[in-house]
Design a protein around this motif. Structure first.
Motif, PDB file in Angstrom:
ATOM      1  N   UNK A 117     -13.104  -3.544  10.618  1.00  0.00           N
ATOM      2  CA  UNK A 117     -13.142  -2.182   9.747  1.00  0.00           C
ATOM      3  C   UNK A 117     -11.481  -2.645   8.676  1.00  0.00           C
ATOM      4  N   UNK A 118     -11.790  -3.073   7.474  1.00  0.00           N
ATOM      5  CA  UNK A 118     -11.105  -4.138   7.224  1.00  0.00           C
ATOM      6  C   UNK A 118     -10.087  -3.004   5.706  1.00  0.00           C
ATOM      7  N   UNK A 119     -10.047  -1.522   5.572  1.00  0.00           N
ATOM      8  CA  UNK A 119      -9.126  -0.888   4.341  1.00  0.00           C
ATOM      9  C   UNK A 119      -8.746   0.473   6.123  1.00  0.00           C
ATOM     10  N   UNK A 120      -7.862   0.418   5.994  1.00  0.00           N
ATOM     11  CA  UNK A 120      -7.413   1.987   6.844  1.00  0.00           C
ATOM     12  C   UNK A 120      -6.685   2.729   6.601  1.00  0.00           C
ATOM     13  N   UNK A 121      -7.401   3.397   4.954  1.00  0.00           N
ATOM     14  CA  UNK A 121      -6.746   5.025   4.622  1.00  0.00           C
ATOM     15  C   UNK A 121      -5.845   4.130   3.074  1.00  0.00           C
ATOM     16  N   UNK A 122      -5.946   3.299   2.227  1.00  0.00           N
ATOM     17  CA  UNK A 122      -5.539   3.122   1.354  1.00  0.00           C
ATOM     18  C   UNK A 122      -5.381   4.345   0.204  1.00  0.00           C
ATOM     19  N   UNK A 123      -4.150   4.854  -0.327  1.00  0.00           N
ATOM     20  CA  UNK A 123      -4.022   6.046  -1.023  1.00  0.00           C
ATOM     21  C   UNK A 123      -3.081   4.976  -2.335  1.00  0.00           C
ATOM     22  N   UNK A 124      -3.744   5.865  -3.447  1.00  0.00           N
ATOM     23  CA  UNK A 124      -2.705   5.726  -4.627  1.00  0.00           C
ATOM     24  C   UNK A 124      -3.554   6.034  -5.830  1.00  0.00           C
ATOM     25  N   UNK A 125      -2.789   6.511  -6.677  1.00  0.00           N
ATOM     26  CA  UNK A 125      -2.999   7.041  -8.541  1.00  0.00           C
ATOM     27  C   UNK A 125      -2.360   5.804  -9.082  1.00  0.00           C
ATOM     28  N   UNK A 126      -3.714   6.148 -10.330  1.00  0.00           N
ATOM     29  CA  UNK A 126      -2.990   5.452 -11.763  1.00  0.00           C
ATOM     30  C   UNK A 126      -3.421   6.361 -13.023  1.00  0.00           C
ATOM     31  N   UNK A 168       2.458  -1.930  -2.214  1.00  0.00           N
ATOM     32  CA  UNK A 168       2.786  -3.935  -1.550  1.00  0.00           C
ATOM     33  C   UNK A 168       1.229  -3.108  -0.557  1.00  0.00           C
ATOM     34  N   UNK A 169       0.002  -3.766  -0.263  1.00  0.00           N
ATOM     35  CA  UNK A 169      -0.648  -3.532   0.492  1.00  0.00           C
ATOM     36  C   UNK A 169      -0.696  -4.468   2.359  1.00  0.00           C
ATOM     37  N   UNK A 170      -0.287  -4.290   3.523  1.00  0.00           N
ATOM     38  CA  UNK A 170      -0.921  -4.902   4.131  1.00  0.00           C
ATOM     39  C   UNK A 170      -1.688  -4.045   5.271  1.00  0.00           C
ATOM     40  N   UNK A 171      -2.157  -5.006   5.680  1.00  0.00           N
ATOM     41  CA  UNK A 171      -3.177  -4.748   7.483  1.00  0.00           C
ATOM     42  C   UNK A 171      -4.359  -3.756   6.850  1.00  0.00           C
ATOM     43  N   UNK A 172      -4.494  -3.397   5.763  1.00  0.00           N
ATOM     44  CA  UNK A 172      -5.472  -1.997   5.009  1.00  0.00           C
ATOM     45  C   UNK A 172      -4.855  -1.237   4.976  1.00  0.00           C
ATOM     46  N   UNK A 173      -3.353  -0.998   4.261  1.00  0.00           N
ATOM     47  CA  UNK A 173      -3.257   0.037   3.597  1.00  0.00           C
ATOM     48  C   UNK A 173      -2.105  -0.336   3.143  1.00  0.00           C
ATOM     49  N   UNK A 174      -1.801   1.541   2.292  1.00  0.00           N
ATOM     50  CA  UNK A 174      -0.277   0.752   1.315  1.00  0.00           C
ATOM     51  C   UNK A 174       1.027   1.289   2.165  1.00  0.00           C
ATOM     52  N   UNK A 175       1.652  -0.024   2.525  1.00  0.00           N
ATOM     53  CA  UNK A 175       3.288   0.535   2.515  1.00  0.00           C
ATOM     54  C   UNK A 175       4.502   0.166   2.215  1.00  0.00           C
ATOM     55  N   UNK A 176       4.343  -0.320   1.095  1.00  0.00           N
ATOM     56  CA  UNK A 176       5.886   0.442   0.064  1.00  0.00           C
ATOM     57  C   UNK A 176       4.644   0.599  -1.528  1.00  0.00           C
ATOM     58  N   UNK A 177       5.842   0.699  -2.576  1.00  0.00           N
ATOM     59  CA  UNK A 177       5.509   1.285  -3.484  1.00  0.00           C
ATOM     60  C   UNK A 177       6.719   1.315  -4.339  1.00  0.00           C
ATOM     61  N   UNK A 178       6.914   0.832  -5.389  1.00  0.00           N
ATOM     62  CA  UNK A 178       8.230   0.957  -6.503  1.00  0.00           C
ATOM     63  C   UNK A 178       7.291   1.294  -8.131  1.00  0.00           C
ATOM     64  N   UNK A 179       8.367   1.971  -8.773  1.00  0.00           N
ATOM     65  CA  UNK A 179       8.278   1.252 -10.613  1.00  0.00           C
ATOM     66  C   UNK A 179       8.617  -0.103 -10.721  1.00  0.00           C
ATOM     67  N   UNK A 180       8.778  -0.405 -11.570  1.00  0.00           N
ATOM     68  CA  UNK A 180       8.597  -1.685 -12.110  1.00  0.00           C
ATOM     69  C   UNK A 180      10.199  -1.346 -13.363  1.00  0.00           C
ATOM     70  N   UNK A 195      -7.897   7.942  -2.330  1.00  0.00           N
ATOM     71  CA  UNK A 195      -7.359   8.937  -1.623  1.00  0.00           C
ATOM     72  C   UNK A 195      -7.515   8.553  -0.290  1.00  0.00           C
ATOM     73  N   UNK A 196      -7.200   7.724   0.799  1.00  0.00           N
ATOM     74  CA  UNK A 196      -7.528   7.894   2.327  1.00  0.00           C
ATOM     75  C   UNK A 196      -8.503   6.863   2.320  1.00  0.00           C
ATOM     76  N   UNK A 197      -8.847   5.930   1.911  1.00  0.00           N
ATOM     77  CA  UNK A 197     -10.195   4.943   1.917  1.00  0.00           C
ATOM     78  C   UNK A 197     -10.505   4.052   2.254  1.00  0.00           C
ATOM     79  N   UNK A 198     -11.509   3.869   3.331  1.00  0.00           N
ATOM     80  CA  UNK A 198     -11.275   2.825   4.435  1.00  0.00           C
ATOM     81  C   UNK A 198     -12.847   2.458   4.205  1.00  0.00           C
ATOM     82  N   UNK A 199     -12.769   0.928   4.577  1.00  0.00           N
ATOM     83  CA  UNK A 199     -13.613   0.658   4.391  1.00  0.00           C
ATOM     84  C   UNK A 199     -14.030  -1.029   5.373  1.00  0.00           C
ATOM     85  N   UNK A 200     -15.571  -0.535   5.716  1.00  0.00           N
ATOM     86  CA  UNK A 200     -16.280  -1.846   6.875  1.00  0.00           C
ATOM     87  C   UNK A 200     -16.749  -2.747   6.171  1.00  0.00           C
ATOM     88  N   UNK A 201     -16.346  -3.874   6.492  1.00  0.00           N
ATOM     89  CA  UNK A 201     -17.683  -4.715   6.336  1.00  0.00           C
ATOM     90  C   UNK A 201     -18.558  -5.059   7.204  1.00  0.00           C
TER      91      UNK A 201
END
Lengths: 283, 243
Positions: free
Chosen positions: B27-36, B214-226, B17-23
């Motif tokens: 600033x590389x990750x801008x708030x990645x969120x997903x569940x597994x 789907x990730x773009x610019x360090x965030x999840x922009x779309x998701x769908x089930x197969x 949830x809202x994962x940010x990361x830096x090298x």
């Protein structure tokens, strides 16, 4: 033939010191300038155990590496580990500082004149060979150092601890991501490297006088051995240590004036032709 | 009591949830969120350099500067060291496989300590990866690319990690090897492993994945089930990847 044996003997010390340096450099990426001081501390502990506690050479051979190893583990945890994230140059400077403090401290306490340490009675005397008189003690040093190098090599190549060590030398982050405590591995390795230096120091005590500066010159040669063998290469350190000891001894026969610099000429040539050393892998 | 049990059964194994990361300063990750969910296979996909591999490395604790939340089996791991995250049952197969050149195949396989109850025995490993059995004494990096990939996966399965983070497993491999890796991943899914896959090869990923992010610019922009996906979903996914 006599010079060859003397060369092998010097090579034994080069190999033992270089082996510890190579193992420490491989894992920490730090050139351990304190290694010569740890060798000297080992010799002094042997002398103190005899002088103050009446403990023989054989006890010193066991206890001095343990004591030096424990002291060095404390030094690694408190002084070197905090610099792990910084440029490796800072680690080098820190170990250089530690070496200066240890040498200075022992000079203040015991002076710069050598303190004699007698050969254990069990190893007194020698073999009268046709070409030379070979003291038993020197034969023992040669045998002990070859045995120790072999044991360390087997430990690194054939045990799971050695596998962790080799893997962490290649990629410490990935080894940590498998659940291995790399910081502990580094500490243990530093302690073992220092213990090995102290062991060499005890072996050296009856040959050379126990002296606060006894590790300085040897350390510079050991660095050259590690560079020629290949930074971080265990096998390279051992083989090159013995090889350079012999080459140095033979130079003393054929061209004595160059004996003190032949090792460094070889180092320069190797750096020019094969910068990663004879046994090293290209980075 | 019943409600608590049901909540636990439904709780995701991994919740990012809202994962940010830096090298460094970048600033590389801008708030990645997903569940597994447990037993699910998900794919993180996107073009080169959008932050897919960095997401796996951040989950694994290999990125020093990171913020947000990574909950693993109800426990927050964002402040843990990578070794402690691994010991909670996460197996990491890095991009370029991470096979150690100075170790034999056997030593590479046995290197990670056992971190979970799902540890596979040598026989089970050889059933899944028959090629490895006859190469055990070879130097790790002497294996072919496909064999190295199998060794890298076998290594984390032997360690018993029920959650596997798999970074670009098909990169640089021949189609026939990619098929083998796909078949092996389907077997792992049948066995109940939870897998987070980073993959750009959509055709390969489609056959093994339950859900795409789907990730773009360090965030999840779309998701769908197969499951039940329409042709338009596949087209959309390919447009994101520019293929």
């Amino acid at each position: 033939m006599g010079q060859l044996l003397l060369g092998l003997l010097n090579g034994a010390f080069y190999a033992m010191l270089s082996l510890g340096l190579a193992v420490i450099f491989g894992l920490l990426r730090v050139v351990n300038f304190a290694h010569g001081a740890q060798y000297m501390v080992g010799a002094f502990i042997a002398w103190m155990l005899l002088e103050f506690f009446g403990l023989s050479y054989w006890w010193a051979l066991l206890l001095a590496p343990v004591i030096t190893g424990v002291i060095s583990i404390a030094i690694e945890r408190t002084l070197i580990a905090p610099l792990a994230e910084a440029d490796h140059l800072y680690g080098l400077l820190m170990t250089f500082g530690i070496a200066m403090v240890l040498q200075g401290g022992f000079q203040i306490a015991f002076g710069s004149a050598g303190i004699p340490y007698r050969v254990p009675p069990e190893l007194a005397g020698g073999l009268r060979l046709s070409f030379m008189y070979l003291p038993n003690y020197r034969l023992w040093v040669l045998a002990a150092s070859i045995a120790v190098c072999l044991i360390i090599w087997l430990m690194i190549e054939k045990t799971s601890l050695g596998a962790y060590l080799r893997a962490a030398t290649e990629d410490p982050d990935l080894v940590g991501a498998f659940g291995v405590n790399v910081a502990l591995l580094i500490t243990v390795t530093y302690g073992l490297g220092a213990a090995l230096a102290a062991f060499a120091g005890v072996l050296a005590a009856p040959i050379y006088a126990v002296n606060p500066l006894m590790g300085v010159e040897l350390l510079i040669i050991a660095f050259a051995v590690v560079v020629v063998g290949g930074m971080g290469s265990i096998l390279g350190a051992v083989v090159t240590g013995f090889m350079l000891g012999v080459i140095e001894a033979l130079t003393k026969i054929f061209y004595p004036e160059a004996a003190s610099m032949v090792i460094f000429i070889i180092m320069i040539l190797v750096l020019m032709v094969r910068p990663y050393g004879l046994f090293g892998r290209q980075m | 009591m019943g409600e608590a049990v049901q909540r636990q059964a439904e709780a995701p194994l991994l919740a990012v949830n809202d994962l940010h990361a830096w090298y460094g300063e970048s600033h590389v990750l801008h708030g990645i969120s997903f569940d597994v969910s447990r037993g699910q296979v998900i794919s993180l996909t996107g073009r080169n350099g959008v932050g897919k591999s960095t997401t796996l490395r951040a989950i694994m604790g290999l990125i020093k500067k990171r913020t947000g939340s990574v909950v693993l089996e109800d426990a927050e791991t964002i402040r843990l060291k990578s070794r402690d995250i691994a010991r909670r049952g996460v197996g990491f197969v890095p991009e370029h496989r991470g096979i150690f050149a100075s170790l034999s195949v056997h030593e590479n396989l046995m290197l990670p300590p056992v971190v979970g109850k799902a540890s596979l025995s040598r026989n089970e490993i050889f059933q899944l990866f028959p090629n490895l059995e006859r190469r055990m004494s070879s130097q790790g990096t002497r294996l072919s690319g496909g064999e190295q990939q199998m060794l890298a996966i076998a290594r984390v399965l032997r360690a018993g990690a029920p959650l596997v983070l798999l970074d670009e497993p098909t990169e640089g491999l021949a189609p026939v090897i990619i098929e083998q890796i796909g078949a092996m991943l389907r077997k792992l899914r049948e066995r109940g492993y939870t897998i987070v896959l980073v993959e750009q090869n959509v055709q390969f990923a489609w056959s093994v994945t339950d859900c795409f992010h789907v990730i773009e610019h360090g965030r999840v922009v779309d998701s769908f089930q197969t499951a039940g996906a329409a042709g338009s979903d596949i087209g959309r996914l390919k447009r994101y990847l520019g293929v």
